[in-house]
Design a protein around this motif. Structure first.
Motif, PDB file in Angstrom:
ATOM      1  N   HIS A   1      17.965 -15.496   0.946  1.00 37.14           N
ATOM      2  CA  HIS A   1      16.580 -15.037   0.928  1.00 37.14           C
ATOM      3  C   HIS A   1      16.876 -13.812   2.131  1.00 37.14           C
ATOM      4  O   HIS A   1      16.272 -12.739   2.067  1.00 37.14           O
ATOM      5  CB  HIS A   1      15.788 -16.051   1.370  1.00 37.14           C
ATOM      6  CG  HIS A   1      14.281 -15.370   1.312  1.00 37.14           C
ATOM      7  ND1 HIS A   1      13.782 -14.749   0.274  1.00 37.14           N
ATOM      8  CD2 HIS A   1      13.381 -15.404   2.289  1.00 37.14           C
ATOM      9  CE1 HIS A   1      12.282 -14.451   0.576  1.00 37.14           C
ATOM     10  NE2 HIS A   1      12.212 -14.577   1.838  1.00 37.14           N
ATOM     11  N   GLN A   2      17.458 -14.557   3.329  1.00 39.29           N
ATOM     12  CA  GLN A   2      17.589 -13.494   4.444  1.00 39.29           C
ATOM     13  C   GLN A   2      18.192 -12.371   4.272  1.00 39.29           C
ATOM     14  O   GLN A   2      17.796 -10.987   4.432  1.00 39.29           O
ATOM     15  CB  GLN A   2      17.935 -14.108   5.620  1.00 39.29           C
ATOM     16  CG  GLN A   2      17.129 -15.063   6.427  1.00 39.29           C
ATOM     17  CD  GLN A   2      17.695 -15.947   7.333  1.00 39.29           C
ATOM     18  OE1 GLN A   2      19.081 -16.672   7.209  1.00 39.29           O
ATOM     19  NE2 GLN A   2      17.189 -16.124   8.590  1.00 39.29           N
ATOM     20  N   ALA A   3      19.428 -12.709   3.314  1.00 41.05           N
ATOM     21  CA  ALA A   3      20.218 -11.311   3.033  1.00 41.05           C
ATOM     22  C   ALA A   3      19.537 -10.345   2.224  1.00 41.05           C
ATOM     23  O   ALA A   3      19.572  -9.249   2.200  1.00 41.05           O
ATOM     24  CB  ALA A   3      21.421 -11.834   2.354  1.00 41.05           C
ATOM     25  N   HIS A   4      18.610 -10.742   1.288  1.00 35.86           N
ATOM     26  CA  HIS A   4      17.791  -9.857   0.440  1.00 35.86           C
ATOM     27  C   HIS A   4      16.915  -9.072   1.117  1.00 35.86           C
ATOM     28  O   HIS A   4      16.793  -8.078   0.911  1.00 35.86           O
ATOM     29  CB  HIS A   4      17.193 -10.624  -0.620  1.00 35.86           C
ATOM     30  CG  HIS A   4      16.455 -10.088  -1.475  1.00 35.86           C
ATOM     31  ND1 HIS A   4      14.870  -9.673  -1.340  1.00 35.86           N
ATOM     32  CD2 HIS A   4      16.395  -9.546  -2.810  1.00 35.86           C
ATOM     33  CE1 HIS A   4      14.380  -9.091  -2.332  1.00 35.86           C
ATOM     34  NE2 HIS A   4      15.496  -9.025  -2.927  1.00 35.86           N
ATOM     35  N   ASP A   5      16.257  -9.917   2.265  1.00 37.01           N
ATOM     36  CA  ASP A   5      15.042  -9.157   2.850  1.00 37.01           C
ATOM     37  C   ASP A   5      15.717  -7.957   3.929  1.00 37.01           C
ATOM     38  O   ASP A   5      15.132  -7.001   3.954  1.00 37.01           O
ATOM     39  CB  ASP A   5      14.393 -10.129   3.593  1.00 37.01           C
ATOM     40  CG  ASP A   5      13.370 -11.148   2.900  1.00 37.01           C
ATOM     41  OD1 ASP A   5      13.214 -10.732   1.750  1.00 37.01           O
ATOM     42  OD2 ASP A   5      13.040 -12.050   3.556  1.00 37.01           O
ATOM     43  N   LEU A   6      16.821  -8.633   4.360  1.00 28.84           N
ATOM     44  CA  LEU A   6      17.382  -7.336   5.316  1.00 28.84           C
ATOM     45  C   LEU A   6      18.011  -6.513   4.608  1.00 28.84           C
ATOM     46  O   LEU A   6      18.094  -5.173   4.910  1.00 28.84           O
ATOM     47  CB  LEU A   6      18.682  -8.367   6.000  1.00 28.84           C
ATOM     48  CG  LEU A   6      19.528  -7.565   6.990  1.00 28.84           C
ATOM     49  CD1 LEU A   6      18.552  -6.953   8.244  1.00 28.84           C
ATOM     50  CD2 LEU A   6      20.374  -8.270   7.829  1.00 28.84           C
ATOM     51  N   ALA A   7      18.545  -6.380   3.322  1.00 27.76           N
ATOM     52  CA  ALA A   7      19.099  -5.521   2.360  1.00 27.76           C
ATOM     53  C   ALA A   7      17.830  -4.534   2.196  1.00 27.76           C
ATOM     54  O   ALA A   7      18.118  -3.386   2.136  1.00 27.76           O
ATOM     55  CB  ALA A   7      19.379  -6.023   1.294  1.00 27.76           C
ATOM     56  N   GLY A   8      16.311  -5.038   2.073  1.00 28.49           N
ATOM     57  CA  GLY A   8      15.450  -4.081   1.870  1.00 28.49           C
ATOM     58  C   GLY A   8      15.262  -3.420   3.208  1.00 28.49           C
ATOM     59  O   GLY A   8      14.894  -2.203   3.163  1.00 28.49           O
ATOM     60  N   ALA A   9      15.213  -3.801   4.217  1.00 28.61           N
ATOM     61  CA  ALA A   9      14.960  -3.494   5.523  1.00 28.61           C
ATOM     62  C   ALA A   9      15.692  -2.365   5.785  1.00 28.61           C
ATOM     63  O   ALA A   9      15.577  -1.338   6.655  1.00 28.61           O
ATOM     64  CB  ALA A   9      14.909  -4.411   6.605  1.00 28.61           C
ATOM     65  N   LEU A  10      17.161  -2.397   5.391  1.00 34.82           N
ATOM     66  CA  LEU A  10      18.230  -1.436   5.937  1.00 34.82           C
ATOM     67  C   LEU A  10      18.307  -0.325   4.908  1.00 34.82           C
ATOM     68  O   LEU A  10      19.145   0.401   5.061  1.00 34.82           O
ATOM     69  CB  LEU A  10      19.586  -2.218   5.982  1.00 34.82           C
ATOM     70  CG  LEU A  10      19.661  -3.111   7.133  1.00 34.82           C
ATOM     71  CD1 LEU A  10      20.987  -3.947   7.075  1.00 34.82           C
ATOM     72  CD2 LEU A  10      19.524  -2.478   8.530  1.00 34.82           C
ATOM     73  N   LYS A  11      17.639  -0.240   3.792  1.00 36.24           N
ATOM     74  CA  LYS A  11      17.832   0.701   2.847  1.00 36.24           C
ATOM     75  C   LYS A  11      17.678   2.007   3.327  1.00 36.24           C
ATOM     76  O   LYS A  11      18.357   3.137   2.908  1.00 36.24           O
ATOM     77  CB  LYS A  11      16.718   0.449   1.608  1.00 36.24           C
ATOM     78  CG  LYS A  11      17.330  -0.660   0.643  1.00 36.24           C
ATOM     79  CD  LYS A  11      16.299  -0.711  -0.654  1.00 36.24           C
ATOM     80  CE  LYS A  11      16.626  -1.568  -1.628  1.00 36.24           C
ATOM     81  NZ  LYS A  11      15.616  -1.693  -2.822  1.00 36.24           N
ATOM     82  N   GLN A  12      16.694   2.348   4.276  1.00 32.77           N
ATOM     83  CA  GLN A  12      16.767   3.678   4.846  1.00 32.77           C
ATOM     84  C   GLN A  12      17.295   3.698   6.007  1.00 32.77           C
ATOM     85  O   GLN A  12      17.301   4.949   6.687  1.00 32.77           O
ATOM     86  CB  GLN A  12      15.215   4.037   5.025  1.00 32.77           C
ATOM     87  CG  GLN A  12      13.975   3.775   3.685  1.00 32.77           C
ATOM     88  CD  GLN A  12      14.721   4.608   2.581  1.00 32.77           C
ATOM     89  OE1 GLN A  12      15.007   5.913   2.856  1.00 32.77           O
ATOM     90  NE2 GLN A  12      14.657   4.243   1.665  1.00 32.77           N
ATOM     91  N   ILE A  13      18.121   2.827   6.594  1.00 30.38           N
ATOM     92  CA  ILE A  13      18.766   2.939   7.661  1.00 30.38           C
ATOM     93  C   ILE A  13      20.183   3.195   7.570  1.00 30.38           C
ATOM     94  O   ILE A  13      20.978   3.843   8.080  1.00 30.38           O
ATOM     95  CB  ILE A  13      18.588   1.710   8.620  1.00 30.38           C
ATOM     96  CG1 ILE A  13      17.053   1.662   8.897  1.00 30.38           C
ATOM     97  CG2 ILE A  13      19.349   1.876   9.862  1.00 30.38           C
ATOM     98  CD1 ILE A  13      16.579   0.453   9.665  1.00 30.38           C
ATOM     99  N   ASP A  14      21.005   2.135   6.746  1.00 29.48           N
ATOM    100  CA  ASP A  14      22.357   2.130   6.327  1.00 29.48           C
ATOM    101  C   ASP A  14      22.566   1.778   5.042  1.00 29.48           C
ATOM    102  O   ASP A  14      22.442   0.484   4.797  1.00 29.48           O
ATOM    103  CB  ASP A  14      22.898   1.356   7.477  1.00 29.48           C
ATOM    104  CG  ASP A  14      24.469   1.261   7.168  1.00 29.48           C
ATOM    105  OD1 ASP A  14      24.842   1.572   5.927  1.00 29.48           O
ATOM    106  OD2 ASP A  14      25.098   1.282   8.506  1.00 29.48           O
ATOM    107  N   ALA A  15      22.451   2.899   4.062  1.00 26.21           N
ATOM    108  CA  ALA A  15      22.759   2.216   2.570  1.00 26.21           C
ATOM    109  C   ALA A  15      23.940   1.517   2.377  1.00 26.21           C
ATOM    110  O   ALA A  15      23.749   0.708   1.334  1.00 26.21           O
ATOM    111  CB  ALA A  15      22.662   3.588   1.792  1.00 26.21           C
ATOM    112  N   ALA A  16      24.950   1.773   3.301  1.00 23.65           N
ATOM    113  CA  ALA A  16      26.124   0.960   2.817  1.00 23.65           C
ATOM    114  C   ALA A  16      25.921  -0.495   3.170  1.00 23.65           C
ATOM    115  O   ALA A  16      26.380  -1.419   2.362  1.00 23.65           O
ATOM    116  CB  ALA A  16      27.425   1.560   3.465  1.00 23.65           C
TER     117      ALA A  16
END
Length: 344
Positions: A59-74
């Protein structure tokens, strides 16, 4: 929270039945990550500073992925994949380059080397050995040695075979990263934590330890021990043993400059400058007595090998009649004398 980090990485790994880490795979470790990424990771993972190893839920990995979409796409794409994992996840955040304190930290340091983010002796590996468990590396990944016999029996009862490739603290590098532009004839002979530069060819008998490597391009047919860094265009002859430190994190670095040739069954215990040659079968340690010759073959001085360490354009050979170790240079006797006395 906003701060500067030395490194950050999100990984997936293997634990034994007691929950102890056996190994960790970091697909995209970062050196000096950006402040926005650090802030997002700190918020999602509850990071409070310092060097920390944090268990990460799907769940944390999923939430962090969303938070990073506009910061670091990779990194966002990686975390999206990690969120689907059925294996344990971990995040390591290093505020400073200190000695590793956990197995995931130790694996991150090894990944930084093999991903070419730092060069040998460019990151602290002090005390790494106790943090790397000795495990069985099998066709099903890392297996705790205390669980190996049962796993082997389970496989046999299913009509399968659990193949053990090695029992070691270090896995082979290519199970974690294959650097671009390299050729490795036998991947089992390159450990994770090796730095293999672009254009390097490692032949079947070549071996590269952790915290060692090559700038590339060049050919490795012998052994590159821990602490040794080989310059561009160098050739380590078959069977040679290039002697550096025997463990990571030491203060000694044995560097080999560009365009060097170390012959078969030769070895060095001193750094070499550029365009140096060590004849086949000759082993040079720091205390070896060396007769220094000028460009006319006349004796200039007898010194210890450490006194000529790091110099360019040296030919190190053994006199076939007297057995004395000789060093011939293209420099004049006067120039060489100035160099030698500068060491005294």
């Amino acid at each position: 929270m906003s701060q500067t980090l030395y490194s950050i990485a999100f990984g997936v790994g293997t634990q034994n039945r007691q929950g102890a880490w056996l190994e960790v795979f970091y697909a995209q470790p970062l050196l000096a990550p950006g402040a926005e990424l650090v802030a997002a990771a700190s918020s999602a993972l509850g990071y409070t500073g310092g060097n920390q190893t944090l268990a990460m839920t799907n769940h944390q990995a999923h939430d962090l992925a969303g938070a990073l979409k506009q910061i670091d796409a990779a990194q966002a794409a990686l975390l999206t994949r990690l969120a689907e994992s059925r294996k344990p996840l971990v995040a390591v955040l290093l505020a400073e380059d200190a000695a590793p304190a956990t197995t995931p930290e130790a694996y991150l340091k090894l990944h930084l080397l093999s991903h070419r983010l730092v060069k040998p002796h460019g990151t602290s590996l002090a005390g790494i050995f106790p943090l790397l468990p000795n495990v069985a590396w099998t066709n099903e990944g890392a297996v705790d040695l205390g669980e190996l016999a049962e796993r082997q029996l389970e496989a046999r009862l299913k009509g399968e075979l659990l193949e053990v490739f090695s029992v070691d603290k270090f896995p082979k590098m290519t199970d974690y990263v294959v650097p671009s532009g390299v050729r490795i004839a036998d991947t089992a002979r390159v450990r994770l934590g090796a730095y293999i530069g672009e254009g390097t060819t490692i032949m079947h008998e070549g071996f590269v330890n952790f915290n060692a490597g090559t700038a590339g391009p060049g050919m490795i047919e012998g052994r590159v021990s821990a602490g040794v860094f080989v310059g561009k265009g160098s050739d380590l002859g078959g069977g040679c043993s290039t002697m550096g430190t025997l463990s990571g994190g030491g203060n000694i670095v044995i560097s080999v400059g560009e365009g060097c040739l170390i012959g078969a069954n030769a070895g060095i215990g001193i750094p070499l400058g550029d365009r140096c040659t060590v004849e086949s079968g000759l082993y040079i340690t720091a205390g070896t007595k060396v007769a220094v010759l000028d460009d006319q073959g006349n004796l200039v001085e007898v010194v210890k090998a450490r006194d000529i360490a790091g110099q360019n354009d040296l030919l190190l050979r053994r006199n076939s009649q007297s057995g004395a170790v000789e060093c011939k240079t293209n420099k004049t006797a006067i120039e060489l004398n100035a160099v030698l006395h500068a060491h005294n």
